[in-house]
Design a protein around this motif. Structure first.
Motif, PDB file in Angstrom:
ATOM      1  N   GLY A   1       5.208   4.510  -5.838  1.00  0.00           N
ATOM      2  CA  GLY A   1       5.631   3.334  -6.600  1.00  0.00           C
ATOM      3  C   GLY A   1       5.942   3.636  -8.055  1.00  0.00           C
ATOM      4  O   GLY A   1       6.864   3.066  -8.634  1.00  0.00           O
ATOM      5  N   ALA A   2       5.183   4.541  -8.665  1.00  0.00           N
ATOM      6  CA  ALA A   2       5.387   4.890 -10.076  1.00  0.00           C
ATOM      7  C   ALA A   2       6.341   6.064 -10.243  1.00  0.00           C
ATOM      8  O   ALA A   2       6.815   6.332 -11.337  1.00  0.00           O
ATOM      9  N   CYS A   3       6.643   6.736  -9.157  1.00  0.00           N
ATOM     10  CA  CYS A   3       7.511   7.917  -9.201  1.00  0.00           C
ATOM     11  C   CYS A   3       8.909   7.500  -8.738  1.00  0.00           C
ATOM     12  O   CYS A   3       9.607   6.762  -9.430  1.00  0.00           O
ATOM     13  N   CYS A   4       9.333   7.934  -7.586  1.00  0.00           N
ATOM     14  CA  CYS A   4      10.688   7.661  -7.089  1.00  0.00           C
ATOM     15  C   CYS A   4      10.877   6.245  -6.565  1.00  0.00           C
ATOM     16  O   CYS A   4      12.005   5.737  -6.549  1.00  0.00           O
ATOM     17  N   GLY A   5       9.809   5.584  -6.163  1.00  0.00           N
ATOM     18  CA  GLY A   5       9.915   4.240  -5.609  1.00  0.00           C
ATOM     19  C   GLY A   5      10.570   3.257  -6.554  1.00  0.00           C
ATOM     20  O   GLY A   5      11.343   2.394  -6.129  1.00  0.00           O
TER      21      GLY A   5
ATOM     22  N   LYS B   1       0.820  -1.210   0.000  1.00  0.00           N
ATOM     23  CA  LYS B   1       0.000   0.000   0.000  1.00  0.00           C
ATOM     24  C   LYS B   1       0.855   1.262   0.000  1.00  0.00           C
ATOM     25  O   LYS B   1       0.435   2.302  -0.491  1.00  0.00           O
ATOM     26  N   GLU B   2       2.073   1.182   0.534  1.00  0.00           N
ATOM     27  CA  GLU B   2       2.942   2.358   0.553  1.00  0.00           C
ATOM     28  C   GLU B   2       3.312   2.786  -0.860  1.00  0.00           C
ATOM     29  O   GLU B   2       3.575   3.952  -1.117  1.00  0.00           O
ATOM     30  N   ASP B   3       3.350   1.839  -1.826  1.00  0.00           N
ATOM     31  CA  ASP B   3       3.651   2.168  -3.211  1.00  0.00           C
ATOM     32  C   ASP B   3       2.583   3.073  -3.812  1.00  0.00           C
ATOM     33  O   ASP B   3       2.827   3.738  -4.806  1.00  0.00           O
ATOM     34  N   LYS B   4       1.385   3.084  -3.217  1.00  0.00           N
ATOM     35  CA  LYS B   4       0.269   3.866  -3.740  1.00  0.00           C
ATOM     36  C   LYS B   4       0.121   5.226  -3.033  1.00  0.00           C
ATOM     37  O   LYS B   4      -0.738   6.013  -3.369  1.00  0.00           O
TER      38      LYS B   4
END
Length: 142
Positions: free
Chosen positions: A18-22, A4-7
């Motif tokens: 998740g889609a940015c710096c992750g 959930k942290e990726d979101k």
């Protein structure tokens, strides 16, 4: 960070973690620009990810002391002012600068860091072209 942290919102302010710096911090992708690297490094500072910060710092200027030792710093915002890319066709290196203002709090007091960071892109040990942070200048101090 996973699940959930990726979101959640990315600390750099540009999108979902998740889609940015992750994706860069996890090693799933390599930043294509110096600005992407700078944003991911800001995020790594916010997350206190010492390993990522060290791996993206050029070895010639990497400090010996811990980078994230200051535990009372809370990073609260990032504004990119300018990204300038210079390509040198005479050698296998690209150079860029990113000017930004990072806002943070220490002991509840707000501060800002205005920096022009220098970056260089060169092959890593595996031959993959990567951007590295070299150093920074502080226009407000001039």
């Amino acid at each position: 960070m996973a699940g959930k942290e990726d979101k959640q919102a990315c600390p750099c302010g540009k999108g979902v973690y998740g889609a940015c710096c992750g994706r860069f911090i996890s090693g799933a992708a390599v930043p294509a620009t110096a600005e992407q690297l700078m944003r991911s490094r800001y995020t790594a500072f916010a997350l206190r990810d010492e390993a990522y910060l060290r791996s993206t710092w050029h070895p010639d200027t990497l400090p010996d002391e811990p980078i994230t030792a200051e535990s009372d710093v809370k990073w609260i915002g990032l504004d990119v002012i300018k990204h300038k890319h210079l390509k040198d066709n005479d050698r296998d290196t690209d150079e860029a600068t990113v000017e930004f203002v990072a806002r943070f709090k220490v002991g509840g007091r707000a501060h800002r860091l205005h920096e022009v960071s220098s970056f260089v892109r060169q092959p890593d040990a595996a031959g993959v072209a990567r951007w590295y942070y070299v150093d920074g200048a502080f226009p407000d101090d001039e």
